[in-house]
Scaffold this active site. Structure first.
Site, short mmCIF file in Angstrom:
data_model
loop_
_atom_site.label_atom_id
_atom_site.label_comp_id
_atom_site.label_asym_id
_atom_site.label_seq_id
_atom_site.Cartn_x
_atom_site.Cartn_y
_atom_site.Cartn_z
N HIS A 361 38.49 36.24 61.15
CA HIS A 361 39.39 36.79 61.73
C HIS A 361 38.85 38.06 62.61
O HIS A 361 37.55 38.18 62.33
CB HIS A 361 40.51 37.56 60.76
CG HIS A 361 40.29 38.53 59.79
ND1 HIS A 361 40.39 39.94 60.32
CD2 HIS A 361 39.35 38.63 58.88
CE1 HIS A 361 40.04 40.59 59.60
NE2 HIS A 361 39.50 39.85 58.47
N ASP A 372 33.89 44.17 57.34
CA ASP A 372 34.99 43.18 57.46
C ASP A 372 35.97 43.60 58.57
O ASP A 372 36.57 44.57 58.44
CB ASP A 372 35.89 43.18 56.18
CG ASP A 372 36.86 42.05 56.06
OD1 ASP A 372 37.22 41.44 56.92
OD2 ASP A 372 37.54 41.98 54.78
N GLU A 409 45.23 38.27 61.07
CA GLU A 409 44.92 37.62 59.77
C GLU A 409 45.31 38.85 58.70
O GLU A 409 46.01 38.38 57.69
CB GLU A 409 43.48 37.46 59.64
CG GLU A 409 42.95 36.88 58.10
CD GLU A 409 42.75 38.11 57.39
OE1 GLU A 409 42.17 37.58 56.16
OE2 GLU A 409 42.86 39.16 57.74
N GLU A 410 45.25 40.07 59.35
CA GLU A 410 45.52 41.11 58.52
C GLU A 410 46.90 41.29 57.91
O GLU A 410 47.23 41.48 57.07
CB GLU A 410 45.25 42.37 59.18
CG GLU A 410 43.51 42.74 59.22
CD GLU A 410 42.90 42.97 57.90
OE1 GLU A 410 43.71 43.08 56.91
OE2 GLU A 410 41.33 42.79 57.90
N ASP A 438 33.99 36.36 56.86
CA ASP A 438 34.56 37.91 57.02
C ASP A 438 33.66 38.76 57.03
O ASP A 438 33.68 39.55 57.74
CB ASP A 438 35.69 38.09 55.85
CG ASP A 438 37.16 37.80 56.26
OD1 ASP A 438 37.23 36.78 56.67
OD2 ASP A 438 38.35 38.74 56.07
ZN LIG Z 1 38.59 40.43 56.56
#
Ligand SMILES: [Zn+2]
Ligand SMILES: *[C@@H]1O[C@H](CO)[C@@H](O)[C@H](O)[C@H]1NC(C)=O
Ligand SMILES: *[C@@H]1O[C@H](CO)[C@@H](O)[C@H](O)[C@H]1NC(C)=O
Ligand SMILES: *[C@@H]1O[C@H](CO)[C@@H](O)[C@H](O)[C@H]1NC(C)=O
Ligand SMILES: *[C@@H]1O[C@H](CO)[C@@H](O)[C@H](O)[C@H]1NC(C)=O
Ligand SMILES: *[C@@H]1O[C@H](CO)[C@@H](O)[C@H](O)[C@H]1NC(C)=O
Length: 468
Positions: A361, A372, A409-410, A438
């Site tokens: 992501h 990340d 994505e989060e 990630d």
């Molecule tokens: Zn991540």
């Protein structure tokens, strides 16, 4: 007092997905171990790939991503930049847009009223850190929980450990009553959305989730390490943002369960898969006095006898409630359907029967950080460069290679879930592997930076983001 302001649409059964495996073809090669040797002996092509990686350009990509606003729905510039870099390196890249349900913070406030009647505001913000240029940026979002419910809750509060079902059941066994109370929950263990769900299911009217330095193993200020940016210990004011989707029930856009979120599609209600009680995340600096106020009230950790109960803050970690000590939690969110942008790129194979997907992501809660997912995003750019070097030798991939830079994505694997729903037939027929990157730390830093990660959410930076 508690107000709800969520979608009032009638409930539909969410996540009614039927990804039948019946169509799956059976001609795939069985998975075998290619090479037992360590370190691996690289083939000629692998050597070209390996040697094409350059830490100077990786650093450049990482620096770019670390300075971009990539919150879902606000990250088109970084999406286009990613597509441009990949295209320069021989991939056919395009922006893949979906219109998904997102929520953004409007107003978050927390105050405590002590037993003597004095009211005190609790700081929810991460102040700018000297030497970390992005921390003071105006376009950084305040701290919040994605998909949290808007509302105001005023009540006494109870410490419930990690807020698992077992924690709540144990406390019920001891006679603790959650009805009308606010749950004070520590991060760790289960996904944060499920912590809020458990609090809600047990009658709590609000949830506050704090980061406990007890999850940081050895790397704490109490153990003599300096806090970020001077050392590897967590910054006392750092707050873990993140989504409160009931992720195990419904990953992906909750308003389009099982089908891609194209503009104009029918939208399902989200009430079953997002919290109905307000929640916010807080730092350990903010949590400490709240926990300490519960000392001597309710049940002690010994009586509770649950694992991962007491943390490393100066407090007994008793359950409370402390009579007359109340919190007022206000959470106001803006909910909207907004565009998000995956970047998808393809390298065609000589034999197009099988596809390998490599992804990560790109979206982040905050501007900054380099763990990340910025390190993984930087590596994907570098990987296209390396493939380009390989293509220049005349090499062609045997299987299709699809690169994916996911958005949202989060919030709950939203960008990737929508793409999979959009491409389910082709993926079911041809996809043989998915590799996700990630976090791709620099080799020299692995042993140093990764140890705290075993127990903590720290990326060796004051990093507000975290998922799952
Ligand atoms: Zn991540
Ligand atoms: C790249 O690696 C070399 C050799 O380890 C190191 O000296 C240099 O500082 C690194 N550069 C960057 C930008 O990380
Ligand atoms: C009220 O109690 C709080 C918390 O114990 C304390 O910090 C504060 O000084 C007290 N205020 C007064 C006016 O006694
Ligand atoms: C992680 O936490 C556990 C329990 O608190 C502790 O025993 C262990 O040493 C920690 N690991 C690291 C790497 O700090
Ligand atoms: C604490 O819990 C463990 C495991 O559930 C149990 O074996 C033990 O007897 C309990 N201790 C007390 C003092 O209740
Ligand atoms: C790759 O394959 C797709 C679908 O078959 C096709 O549309 C595309 O033009 C091909 N790209 C190249 C560079 O051959």
């Amino acid at each position: 007092m508690l107000f709800y302001s969520l979608f009032l649409a009638t409930t539909v059964s969410a996540c009614a997905r039927d990804f039948s495996l019946a169509k799956r073809h059976t001609h795939r090669q069985p998975i075998t171990k290619r090479n037992e040797e360590w370190p691996p002996v690289l083939s000629e092509h692998e050597t070209v790939l390996f040697n094409a990686f350059d830490n100077v350009t990786i650093d450049e990509w990482s620096d770019y991503y670390g300075h971009q606003n990539k919150l879902a729905g606000l990250g088109k510039e970084a999406a286009q930049w990613t597509a441009d870099r990949w295209t320069e390196n021989g991939f056919e890249a395009h922006l893949n847009e979906y219109h998904v349900y997102l929520s953004y913070p409007l107003k978050q406030e927390l105050s405590v009223t002590w037993a003597n009647g004095t009211r005190e505001d609790i700081n929810l913000q991460e102040e700018a850190v000297e030497g970390d240029d992005v921390t003071g940026r105006e376009d950084n979002q305040p701290t919040f929980h994605g998909y949290s419910a808007s509302g105001i809750a005023t009540a006494e509060y109870i410490y419930v450990g990690q807020g698992s079902i077992a924690d709540f059941e144990r406390l019920q066994e001891l006679g603790v009553e959650f009805g009308g109370k606010i749950a004070l929950i520590r991060y760790g263990g289960l996904f944060r959305g499920l912590k809020v769900k458990n609090a809600q299911d047990h009658g709590a009217i609000g949830a506050i989730i704090f980061t406990d330095p007890g999850d940081d193993g050895e790397y704490t200020v109490a153990n003599g390490y300096e806090a970020y940016p001077d050392g590897p210990a967590r910054h006392p004011e750092s707050v873990q943002k993140g989504s409160c989707l009931f992720l195990s029930t419904c990953p992906g856009d909750p308003t389009a369960p099982g089908y891609p979120s194209h503009d104009g599609v029918e939208r399902a209600a989200v009430d079953d898969v997002t919290p109905q009680i307000p929640s916010i995340p807080i730092s350990y600096a903010a949590a400490q006095p709240l926990l300490a106020a519960l000392d001597g009230h309710g049940h002690t950790p010994d009586e509770v006898n649950r694992t991962v109960w007491s943390g490393a803050l100066e407090a007994e970690y008793s359950t409370g409630p402390a009579p007359g000590v109340t919190l007022t939690l206000e959470n106001e969110m803006e909910e909207k359907i907004a565009p998000v942008w995956n970047v998808i790129a393809t390298l065609n194979a000589t034999d197009t029967e099988e596809t390998i997907v490599i992804g990560n992501h790109r979206d982040t809660w905050m501007i900054g950080g380099n763990g990340d997912p910025n390190s993984g995003s930087a590596i994907l750019v570098e990987l296209t460069k390396a493939f380009n070097a390989l293509l220049e030798t005349g090499w062609k991939p045997k299987r299709n290679i699809v690169l994916a830079s996911w958005d949202a994505e989060e919030y709950g694997l939203v960008g990737s879930a929508e793409w999979v729903e959009d491409n389910i037939n082709w993926l079911t027929e041809t996809a043989v592997a998915y590799l996700n990157i990630d976090v791709a730390p620099e080799i020299e830093k692995v042993s140093h930076a990764h140890e705290p990660g075993i127990n903590s959410t720290s990326d060796y930076s004051r990093n507000s983001e975290r998922h799952r």
